[in-house]
Design a protein around this motif. Structure first.
Motif, PDB file in Angstrom:
ATOM      1  N   ALA A  34     -16.931  18.034  84.084  1.00  0.00           N
ATOM      2  CA  ALA A  34     -15.761  17.268  84.531  1.00  0.00           C
ATOM      3  C   ALA A  34     -14.517  17.582  83.717  1.00  0.00           C
ATOM      4  N   ASP A  35     -14.696  18.061  82.477  1.00  0.00           N
ATOM      5  CA  ASP A  35     -13.554  18.411  81.624  1.00  0.00           C
ATOM      6  C   ASP A  35     -13.144  19.871  81.768  1.00  0.00           C
ATOM      7  N   GLY A  36     -13.794  20.598  82.672  1.00  0.00           N
ATOM      8  CA  GLY A  36     -13.451  22.002  82.868  1.00  0.00           C
ATOM      9  C   GLY A  36     -14.062  22.935  81.855  1.00  0.00           C
ATOM     10  N   ARG A  37     -15.155  22.529  81.196  1.00  0.00           N
ATOM     11  CA  ARG A  37     -15.758  23.347  80.146  1.00  0.00           C
ATOM     12  C   ARG A  37     -17.093  23.938  80.608  1.00  0.00           C
ATOM     13  N   ALA A  38     -17.333  25.157  80.173  1.00  0.00           N
ATOM     14  CA  ALA A  38     -18.594  25.838  80.462  1.00  0.00           C
ATOM     15  C   ALA A  38     -18.896  26.798  79.325  1.00  0.00           C
ATOM     16  N   THR A  39     -20.181  27.105  79.153  1.00  0.00           N
ATOM     17  CA  THR A  39     -20.604  28.007  78.079  1.00  0.00           C
ATOM     18  C   THR A  39     -21.413  29.150  78.660  1.00  0.00           C
ATOM     19  N   LEU A  40     -21.049  30.362  78.277  1.00  0.00           N
ATOM     20  CA  LEU A  40     -21.780  31.564  78.659  1.00  0.00           C
ATOM     21  C   LEU A  40     -22.241  32.281  77.394  1.00  0.00           C
ATOM     22  N   TYR A  41     -23.224  33.140  77.543  1.00  0.00           N
ATOM     23  CA  TYR A  41     -23.733  33.928  76.421  1.00  0.00           C
ATOM     24  C   TYR A  41     -23.661  35.396  76.796  1.00  0.00           C
ATOM     25  N   ALA A  42     -23.196  36.223  75.863  1.00  0.00           N
ATOM     26  CA  ALA A  42     -22.981  37.632  76.157  1.00  0.00           C
ATOM     27  C   ALA A  42     -23.401  38.483  74.968  1.00  0.00           C
ATOM     28  N   THR A  43     -23.974  39.631  75.261  1.00  0.00           N
ATOM     29  CA  THR A  43     -24.313  40.592  74.218  1.00  0.00           C
ATOM     30  C   THR A  43     -23.052  41.324  73.782  1.00  0.00           C
ATOM     31  N   VAL A  44     -23.147  41.996  72.659  1.00  0.00           N
ATOM     32  CA  VAL A  44     -22.001  42.753  72.145  1.00  0.00           C
ATOM     33  C   VAL A  44     -21.696  43.909  73.093  1.00  0.00           C
ATOM     34  N   GLY A  45     -20.411  44.052  73.446  1.00  0.00           N
ATOM     35  CA  GLY A  45     -20.002  45.113  74.356  1.00  0.00           C
ATOM     36  C   GLY A  45     -18.986  44.610  75.359  1.00  0.00           C
ATOM     37  N   PRO A  46     -18.528  45.486  76.262  1.00  0.00           N
ATOM     38  CA  PRO A  46     -17.511  45.093  77.258  1.00  0.00           C
ATOM     39  C   PRO A  46     -18.130  44.280  78.395  1.00  0.00           C
ATOM     40  N   HIS A  47     -17.432  43.258  78.831  1.00  0.00           N
ATOM     41  CA  HIS A  47     -17.860  42.423  79.951  1.00  0.00           C
ATOM     42  C   HIS A  47     -16.649  42.071  80.799  1.00  0.00           C
ATOM     43  N   THR A  48     -16.917  41.505  81.964  1.00  0.00           N
ATOM     44  CA  THR A  48     -15.869  40.988  82.834  1.00  0.00           C
ATOM     45  C   THR A  48     -16.168  39.528  83.124  1.00  0.00           C
ATOM     46  N   LEU A  49     -15.220  38.664  82.787  1.00  0.00           N
ATOM     47  CA  LEU A  49     -15.357  37.239  83.072  1.00  0.00           C
ATOM     48  C   LEU A  49     -14.849  36.982  84.486  1.00  0.00           C
TER      49      LEU A  49
END
Length: 653
Positions: free
Chosen positions: A283-298
């Motif tokens: 509801a506050d607009g927050r989310a958590t993702l996990y990513a390995t080291v390296g280039p990504h696209t959000l």
């Protein structure tokens, strides 16, 4: 008199058959001068209460009832494959009885198979063999999960669940969950394990499995949840053991995202193209993702647009990111960082489904998609979710101006269907919604092998749904792309032939398609051509009145459709001619300049100008379809079909 044979046991394979014993007994008695009367039935025995063991007074009563001076009683019982015989001779005058017993080894006819028990025993044996065969064929397959703990962690509460679903177990309150799990202690049960060690083995059948390593441990004085990247998808072969290795100490960054928008909750967020790890903001607009080291696209998708942003991860640390979607919308006109409108995914491809990929049944192609039209509701159904209480969502097939199409499993009728959830742009325009529902009712009455069937239409508190036939195949548009832009002549004629069958049926029901083109023509794996998206053009017209930014050109539109006057079934025949033109030549009749004006005023070049090898009869047929005046155009789909078949029959083999 025949005495009843002893009842065989339930599992006895042999039963007595006394009938063949009577003739030799009668012959032996007559040989000694006795006159033998007919056998007394069981009713006589019951009437005189003759039971085992035999009593003298009962035998006397039996003899008197029969008016006999002597009574011979005989009995046969089965002893394996042998017959056990019992004879009792009673003399009424003296009141004396004599009994003899014996065994006739292998006596033919006196012992037979128990036809009641044998089928049951056979079924039991067969079932046991099938069960044994299943376990033998399945083999002793398994999964070994090897876990390396985070060297900087402590107070670990790590669990493993092996499941056929990619959905990970949820942890709502990490500190409380960690304490309760550690208190519960170690346990391995079926396909799950609690407080696991470095190596845990699970026995599973062959197939595709997901090994979910989840839990909570303390690191840097804070509870850290095991991230979703530690789920492993594993293909287990028959008789083999697959190994899943998970390193909880691997460098993984925690990306904390805060989104600012008019609506903050329920916004989809994921990395790269991995939709399986899609999460939604709170509801506050927050989310958590996990990513390995390296280039990504959000990727962020609030529903009316898709925002993509490069996200390099340099180290395993917490990375905080604020995104202001209100500002990004204002910058969209001059920024290339936004993809306005729906994400135009290619239709999903079924595994091991060569050569035809799965068609996104009834999904609108991109050449008629208004910007932003594929938003269906605040929360789209995820894979595994159920809609209308009976349709389990299995995959997204495609998006278009009319909405989003999902492949789904009908749990009531146990069949695969396509579920279209109408776009918000349709639901918010009353005229378009009314028109669409009336079209859906008409289409539900169409039942033809060359038309994509509409099974049902339903509405819940949030969305409107259309339940359709699932076409396991591809579209003609994709066939053209895969085969260099055109089809072999005989193949093209075959496609149009089947289309004519469906169109003739629909026109006979007073239903006009209005949007025939390669993207709306489906080919199933068994080479059945099906026409989809009936009536969609009328609904899109209502949307276009309010949304002027419409991409694409009307490459197949009849002149009367452009003018909006006197539209009947012959508009479909014009579009069919344009489609045939493209299938054979690799391009529609008009491609350059003002295409609408060309449809209205410019005579199309002959098909042979682009494909010289076509027979003159095909040139004439295409020209008859592309006549500007609908009254002078070829009359029916049946007429086109007849000429197509004649042309095909004249082609060299």
């Amino acid at each position: 008199v025949q005495l009843p044979s002893p009842s065989p046991g339930f599992f006895s394979l042999r039963v007595a058959k006394p009938g063949p014993l009577r003739p030799p007994l009668v012959a032996a008695l007559e040989k000694h001068g006795h006159r033998v009367a007919a056998d007394a039935g069981s009713a006589v025995l019951a009437r005189n209460k003759v039971t085992q063991p035999l009593a003298r007074d009962r035998l006397e009563a039996l003899a008197d009832d029969l008016g006999a001076s002597h009574v011979v009683l005989y009995q046969v019982s089965a002893s394996g494959g042998d017959a056990r015989l019992r004879l009792v001779a009673f003399d009424r005058r003296s009141g004396m009885a004599h009994e003899v017993t014996g065994t006739a080894p292998g006596a033919r006819g006196l012992v037979g198979w128990n036809t009641t028990t044998l089928p049951l025993l056979g079924a039991i044996v067969l079932a046991l063999l099938l069960v044994a065969g299943y376990f033998i064929l399945r083999g002793r397959s398994g999964i070994v999960v090897e876990i390396t703990l985070d060297p900087d962690g402590s107070e670990e509460a790590i669990c493993v669940e092996v499941s056929a679903s990619p959905q990970r177990p949820a942890i709502d309150d990490p500190p409380r969950w960690r304490k309760e799990t550690r208190k519960a202690g170690h346990e391995v049960k079926g396909k799950s394990a609690r407080l696991v060690g470095p190596r845990t083995t699970f026995r599973v059948p062959p197939g595709t499995w997901y090994a979910h390593v989840y839990g909570v441990y303390v690191r840097d004085h804070a509870d850290r949840v095991v991230p979703p990247i530690h789920t492993r998808k594993i293909d287990v072969a028959r008789g083999k053991t697959a190994v899943a290795q998970v390193d909880l100490g691997m460098p993984v960054a925690e990306v904390q995202i805060a989104i600012h928008d008019t609506r903050r909750g329920g916004i989809a967020v994921w990395l790269d193209n991995d939709l399986a790890d899609k999460v939604y903001t709170d509801a506050d607009g927050r989310a958590t993702l996990y990513a390995t080291v390296g280039p990504h696209t959000l990727v962020i998708d609030p529903g009316d647009m898709r925002f993509e942003k490069p996200l390099p991860i340099a180290a395993a640390q917490i990375k905080k990111l604020n995104v202001n979607l209100v500002r990004e919308r204002r910058l969209a006109e001059v920024s290339d960082g936004l993809t306005l409108g729906p994400a135009e995914h290619a239709p999903a491809i079924e595994p091991n489904a060569q050569p035809l990929p799965t068609a996104a049944t009834q999904a609108m192609p991109s050449d008629s998609i208004p910007a932003g039209a594929a938003t269906i509701s605040d929360e789209e159904p995820e894979v595994g979710a159920r809609v209308l209480g009976r349709y389990r969502i299995d995959a997204e097939l495609g998006r278009g101006a009319m909405g989003v199409v999902f492949k789904a499993w009908d749990e009531n009728l146990e069949r695969t269907v396509a579920v279209k959830i109408l776009a918000r742009s349709v639901r918010e325009i009353p005229q378009a919604m009314t028109l669409f529902l009336s079209e859906a009712k008409a289409l539900a009455q169409l039942n033809h092998p060359n038309i994509v069937a509409v099974h049902d239409q339903a509405t819940d508190e949030r969305d409107t749904y259309i339940i359709m036939e699932f076409v396991d195949g591809t579209t003609v548009d994709r066939l053209l792309q895969e085969r260099g832009g055109k089809l072999p002549l005989r193949t093209a004629l075959g496609v149009i032939d089947q289309l004519c069958s469906g169109l003739a049926y629909a026109h006979g029901k007073k239903v006009v398609h209005r949007d025939i083109k390669p993207a709306n023509i489906f080919v199933s794996r068994d080479k059945v051509v099906k026409l989809g998206d009936f009536g969609i053009a009328r609904v899109l017209r209502e949307i276009e009145i309010r949304q002027t930014d419409v991409r694409g050109t009307p490459l197949y539109m009849a002149p009367e459709q452009i003018n909006g006057t006197n539209i009947n079934h012959r508009a479909d025949l014009y579009a069919l001619g344009c489609t045939l033109f493209e299938l054979v030549s690799g391009r529609p009749p008009f491609l350059d300049g003002n295409v609408m004006a060309h449809h209205l005023f410019t005579e199309a070049q002959p098909l042979s100008a682009f494909e010289p090898s076509v027979p003159p009869a095909l040139d004439e047929l295409v020209a008859a379809c592309l006549v500007k005046d609908s009254a002078e155009r070829i009359a029916t789909a049946t007429d086109i079909q007849a000429r197509i078949r004649a042309i095909g029959a004249a082609l060299p083999r």
